[in-house]
Enzyme design. Sequence first.
Site, PDB file in Angstrom:
ATOM      1  CG  ASP A  95      40.940  44.603  33.730  1.00 28.50           C
ATOM      2  OD1 ASP A  95      40.642  44.544  34.986  1.00 28.50           O
ATOM      3  OD2 ASP A  95      40.101  44.857  33.187  1.00 28.50           O
TER       4      ASP A  95
HETATM    5  C1  BGC Z   1      37.386  45.153  35.134  1.00 33.71           C
HETATM    6  C2  BGC Z   1      38.223  46.656  35.383  1.00 33.71           C
HETATM    7  C3  BGC Z   1      38.202  46.710  36.999  1.00 33.71           C
HETATM    8  C4  BGC Z   1      38.695  45.433  37.658  1.00 33.71           C
HETATM    9  C5  BGC Z   1      38.854  45.608  39.354  1.00 33.71           C
HETATM   10  C6  BGC Z   1      37.946  43.921  36.178  1.00 33.71           C
HETATM   11  O1  BGC Z   1      37.405  42.829  35.840  1.00 33.71           O
HETATM   12  O2  BGC Z   1      37.527  45.004  33.900  1.00 33.71           O
HETATM   13  O3  BGC Z   1      37.550  47.547  34.891  1.00 33.71           O
HETATM   14  O4  BGC Z   1      38.512  47.973  37.682  1.00 33.71           O
HETATM   15  O5  BGC Z   1      38.365  44.284  37.488  1.00 33.71           O
HETATM   16  O6  BGC Z   1      37.718  45.499  39.619  1.00 33.71           O
END
Ligand code: BGC
Length: 745
Positions: free
Chosen positions: A271
């Site tokens: 993530d």
């Molecule tokens: C989130 C993810 C997301 C990623 C990209 C993160 O803060 O937890 O679910 O896909 O950002 O935007």
Amino acid sequence: MPLDLPPAPVRQADSSDDLALVTDLVSRMTLAEKIGQLRQIDAAAAATEPAIIEAVRRGEVGSIINLVDFEQVRRMQAAARQDSRLGIPLLVARDVIHGFRTIFPIPLGQAASWNPDLVRTAARISALEAAAAGVNWTFSPMLDVSRDARWGRIAESFGEDPYLTALFGVAMVTGYQGDRLSAPGSIAACAKHFVGYGASEGGRDYNTTNIPTNELNNVYLPPFQAAVAAGAASVMSSFSDLDGVPATANKALLRGVLRDKWGFDGVLISDWNAIQELVVHGYSGTDREAALAAVQAGVDIEMNGPAYAGSLEALLDDGLIEMAQIDDMVRRVLALKLSLGLFEDGGDPPSPEVGSGADRLEVCRELARQSVVLLKNEHQILPLRRDNLTSIAVLGPLADAPAEQLGTWVFDGEPADSVTPLQALRDVAAGRFEVRFLPVLANSRDRDTSRLDEARALVMASDIALVCLGEDAILSGEAHSRARIDLPGAQRALLEAVRETGKPVIAIILAGRPLALTEILPLVDGLLFAWHPGTLAGPALADLLFGDASPSGRLPVTFPRSVGQIPIHYNRKNTGRPPTPDTVLLIDEIPADARQTSFGMTAFYLDDGHTPLFPFGFGLTYGEIAYGPVALSSDLLDRSASLTVTASVTNHGHHAATETAQLYVRDLVGSLTRPIRDLRGFRRVMLQPGETRQVSFQITAHDLAFHTAEGRLEAEDGLFDVWIGPDAESGTPARFRLQSRHRPT
Ligand code: BGC
């Protein structure tokens, strides 16, 4: 958890030519080029387009997030394909969570449809729209089982049940990816967040999680396993830590379970900056240690962070990782690019393979309709009859709020496309009755009560009040948790004011989570819970209000009476002292001289009992539904055979209805204690007034399997209860025995 899964799409990079191409490319790459493939950079960050293009040309970037302008994507893909040394195209990622331009209900609302086929179609449309902007990878579906309504990300989930979560997860994966990832309009899915993020302590985002092995195996992991079996091209590691090990460094789960046990050979991405955050967690001392931990755990790509680019070379030099590990990571990234057909097309927009805008909007309206749950319908106040109305007072901050009805995670949808409830009601009225509108509150958080008198007067002058309340989009989603899950601001005061008029009151609630509605319920005659329904919230709700469609949504998550009941979910354990209606005595009923044990010793709250306000699976229709007793084809189930479970479902009402008949089982004795019910199937059944249908399900040992005390996925011999009913709390079960072989009697 057992599920019947569709076949996985053929992975293009499985062919020997493709494997040879990948191997050849890897053998020709410099270390800098390899590391480039393992980074995902954020296009929305400070870097200018020329700077990104230069980095792409140098082969330092394999993947970009947040790039959605087709022309820009074309220029960057051209730089990658034509100007970089090896011509490796880019992965272009975007969070397409519940639609791209056409916004469908939030995932929790989609789950309330209990209609995976429709959800698959919506995902297909999202993929087509995203692909037309040059996107080839979405970070969806989110498969975190969510049992805490305070957690803002419950909006992105499919609710509290692993079976439903797995079904909807598979529906989205197959919708995004289509039959072939390389087909125009297919994009790669990403099952996230592996694993356990939904258990964030106290519902506070990013919080630590504590999940016992039994629950991990039987609740949190199964939806991911189902998505992997359905061919999900990628998986994202979670921000959270579990039992002291952050998910992004959890070798036992990422390598041990995901890769080795399940055979997942797709891309594993961290993530956002989650590798560097291993330092913040206090798990790694430096970025370098963090990068090492993530590589060892099996993370291929670092999403928007400095750790891999800054440390991989030094880790190699120091002999802490081997080139073979880096090559494996790169191979998986290249294989995904091949699967997507990125080496072949010239970056042209995919030809729209299905459907016009009108079709898309029809699916959008249908899914919004099917996601709405009718929670109360006193004296059959709904559906409204157009010809009986002279005027309707439309009130509330969410009656005409085009951006709010779209919900969280909307980057590419346009509020200007939204049709609000107010607009739709005006269309329906079309001069036949009057629609009088007063928002009363500027938004859902507004505490200004100065217009309540005006609201009362407007309702007094109208036949009926329709009040649109709930949460603004900003109140749910990532990092938007709430400690109180009531109607914020002065919304309750608004309902009370409207109630005082004595006119019929219908409330529509648009929200990103279950709300505690205990105090609201007595103030309304009719209540539709619409989640955040998306672009066509208005027409969908108008269809339901006037009976052009019948509500069929069912709760994918339990609605608590109060925050204090959380966590609350239907598939709970019995405990050694379960409450019964006779053992529960609420605070106001307790006699003054009651002694310690005078009303027994069972598991409930003195002030809120033990039952939820609305159970999982609940939802009314405009019909009047009754279930017959559950009948079994046998009271013995042989492991190699199946059992038929049947019940009649009748609509005694005056309106057609779509009833969702639900199959639950309970394993009465297990090597580990089992939930008091587990959903194992459901059917949406159309019933005309007066119509009866038989609803049948086949049960096999496969449906009764769980991860046992021995750590095996299997069904254990013994007694089981089985229900067919309208929700997770009602009905009388039938009983059968699972046995290994028919014993002679
Ligand atoms: C989130 C993810 C997301 C990623 C990209 C993160 O803060 O937890 O679910 O896909 O950002 O935007």
